[in-house]
Design a protein around this motif. Sequence first.
Motif, short mmCIF file in Angstrom:
data_model
loop_
_atom_site.label_atom_id
_atom_site.label_comp_id
_atom_site.label_asym_id
_atom_site.label_seq_id
_atom_site.Cartn_x
_atom_site.Cartn_y
_atom_site.Cartn_z
N LEU A 1 0.91 -1.15 0.11
CA LEU A 1 -0.06 -0.16 -0.04
C LEU A 1 0.82 1.34 0.03
O LEU A 1 0.53 2.31 -0.64
CB LEU A 1 -1.07 0.12 0.99
CG LEU A 1 -2.10 -0.80 1.29
CD1 LEU A 1 -2.82 -0.99 2.64
CD2 LEU A 1 -3.13 -0.53 0.04
N ALA A 2 1.92 1.38 0.60
CA ALA A 2 2.77 2.32 0.87
C ALA A 2 3.64 2.71 -0.45
O ALA A 2 3.61 3.92 -0.77
CB ALA A 2 3.73 2.08 1.76
N ALA A 3 3.76 1.59 -1.10
CA ALA A 3 4.40 1.69 -2.49
C ALA A 3 3.53 1.81 -3.53
O ALA A 3 3.86 2.02 -4.95
CB ALA A 3 5.33 0.49 -2.64
N ARG A 4 2.11 1.78 -3.43
CA ARG A 4 1.04 1.97 -4.29
C ARG A 4 1.14 0.91 -5.44
O ARG A 4 0.70 1.14 -6.45
CB ARG A 4 1.16 3.39 -4.84
CG ARG A 4 0.90 4.38 -4.02
CD ARG A 4 1.31 5.66 -4.66
NE ARG A 4 0.11 6.01 -5.70
CZ ARG A 4 -0.10 7.16 -6.54
NH1 ARG A 4 1.05 7.90 -6.64
NH2 ARG A 4 -1.08 7.24 -7.21
N ARG A 5 1.31 -0.12 -4.89
CA ARG A 5 1.34 -1.56 -5.51
C ARG A 5 -0.04 -2.04 -5.44
O ARG A 5 0.10 -3.08 -4.85
CB ARG A 5 2.63 -2.50 -5.27
CG ARG A 5 3.95 -2.03 -5.72
CD ARG A 5 5.06 -2.97 -5.30
NE ARG A 5 5.11 -3.41 -3.88
CZ ARG A 5 6.12 -3.02 -2.99
NH1 ARG A 5 6.95 -2.31 -3.50
NH2 ARG A 5 6.16 -3.63 -2.01
N TRP A 6 -0.85 -1.82 -6.14
CA TRP A 6 -2.50 -2.17 -5.95
C TRP A 6 -2.51 -3.50 -6.31
O TRP A 6 -3.48 -4.18 -5.40
CB TRP A 6 -3.38 -1.21 -6.69
CG TRP A 6 -3.16 0.18 -6.53
CD1 TRP A 6 -2.93 1.18 -7.64
CD2 TRP A 6 -2.89 1.05 -5.31
NE1 TRP A 6 -2.73 2.61 -7.18
CE2 TRP A 6 -2.79 2.59 -5.76
CE3 TRP A 6 -2.75 0.84 -4.11
CZ2 TRP A 6 -2.53 3.22 -4.79
CZ3 TRP A 6 -2.42 1.68 -3.12
CH2 TRP A 6 -2.54 3.21 -3.61
N PRO B 1 -4.48 11.68 3.26
CA PRO B 1 -3.42 11.99 2.33
C PRO B 1 -3.16 10.89 1.26
O PRO B 1 -2.80 11.15 0.29
CB PRO B 1 -2.29 12.13 3.20
CG PRO B 1 -2.57 12.26 4.53
CD PRO B 1 -3.78 11.63 4.86
N ARG B 2 -3.43 9.59 1.76
CA ARG B 2 -3.10 8.46 0.83
C ARG B 2 -4.45 7.75 0.71
O ARG B 2 -4.95 7.06 1.51
CB ARG B 2 -2.15 7.67 1.58
CG ARG B 2 -1.34 6.75 0.56
CD ARG B 2 -0.47 5.72 1.35
NE ARG B 2 0.77 6.20 1.84
CZ ARG B 2 1.67 6.39 1.48
NH1 ARG B 2 2.12 6.25 0.17
NH2 ARG B 2 2.49 7.21 2.16
N CYS B 3 -4.72 7.64 -0.53
CA CYS B 3 -6.01 6.88 -0.88
C CYS B 3 -5.89 5.73 -1.49
O CYS B 3 -4.84 5.46 -2.06
CB CYS B 3 -7.24 7.86 -2.00
SG CYS B 3 -7.48 9.56 -1.20
N LEU B 4 -6.90 4.92 -1.69
CA LEU B 4 -6.58 3.93 -2.76
C LEU B 4 -7.77 3.92 -3.78
O LEU B 4 -8.62 4.84 -3.92
CB LEU B 4 -7.30 2.68 -1.51
CG LEU B 4 -6.61 2.04 -0.75
CD1 LEU B 4 -7.37 1.01 0.21
CD2 LEU B 4 -5.15 1.31 -1.33
N PRO B 5 -7.55 3.20 -4.90
CA PRO B 5 -8.37 3.03 -5.89
C PRO B 5 -9.83 2.84 -5.73
O PRO B 5 -10.00 2.09 -4.83
CB PRO B 5 -7.73 2.01 -7.15
CG PRO B 5 -6.26 1.94 -6.38
CD PRO B 5 -6.28 2.33 -5.19
#
Length: 301
Positions: A163-168, A206-210
């Motif tokens: 999640l931190a690296a945005r590897r969805w 600050p940090r969202c998910l798709p």
Amino acid sequence: MNHAQALSGDAGFVKRIASSRFSGFVHSIFDKTINIQCSENGELFTIACTQLDNGPNTLVVDRKRFQNSGIDVNDPVFVSDGTLFVGEPFTISCQDVISWECVLPAYPSDQGSLLANVAVMKDYLAAHGKTGGMKKVLQPANVFEAEVSRLLVSRSSQLVKDLAARRWSKAHVQAIGLVGLGPGLTPSGDDFLTGLFSVYHMPNIPRCLPHSFFAEIVLASAQRTNEISFMMLKKAAIGHVRESIVLLLQSIISGTTEEVVLSLGHVLNIGSSSGTDMVLGLLSGLELQIEAGGNVCLSKS
């Protein structure tokens, strides 16, 4: 005939009862809850005793427990004139019920109080968090318990990294790997995800998910956990969690140390290790937001 008074309840549930649009059957019965499967949408709705807090699809009534209520699994449930009939012997008056809605607090633009309270939460969890779920047991009873504990820790840790690296896509795999994993009526992995999801639905994070992430988790979870836990996940995936979690988030954002400890204690008392598992998911979510900084969502694409 046994009679109870509804004290408070999920606004959507209360509205269904008021309009006499609710019917179903008793799904399961426990000492402190009765679960009802709704005929209209297939969802589970819960009748809870006074010791429990408000929550999604939940009606809190003036009973301490439901032993000797005369209710059986598969008993019909219906509404008539503002009264909920649960089987033949049990009625719940809903005329004076107080409606409750899950409203998550907004993520703060100034993280000062949040940082201090997260530190308080971590220290309190280390001292008082219950082992057996997400919090590792130091001396497992057997090989199976040791392996489940290892998987819970490794999958949750990797999920946070992805999640931190945005590897969805990788995060999706790790999240699904947690569903149904661990002990309890609501397995530890499900509780962890519930806490994590609650943070990701706070306004101004600050940090969202798709947008599709939560829907995909729900779709893939239906056959991986029990119906009660699945309903918890399904609601958490749209930001609907129980009141004690909302109050904990509020206290972490702007409360005093004493308020944080009080709210945290209420959540940690949920289930055997469920409360601890939820808080660890919530903590992971907050730390991801803190690392991102600011108050502007990075991406929802």
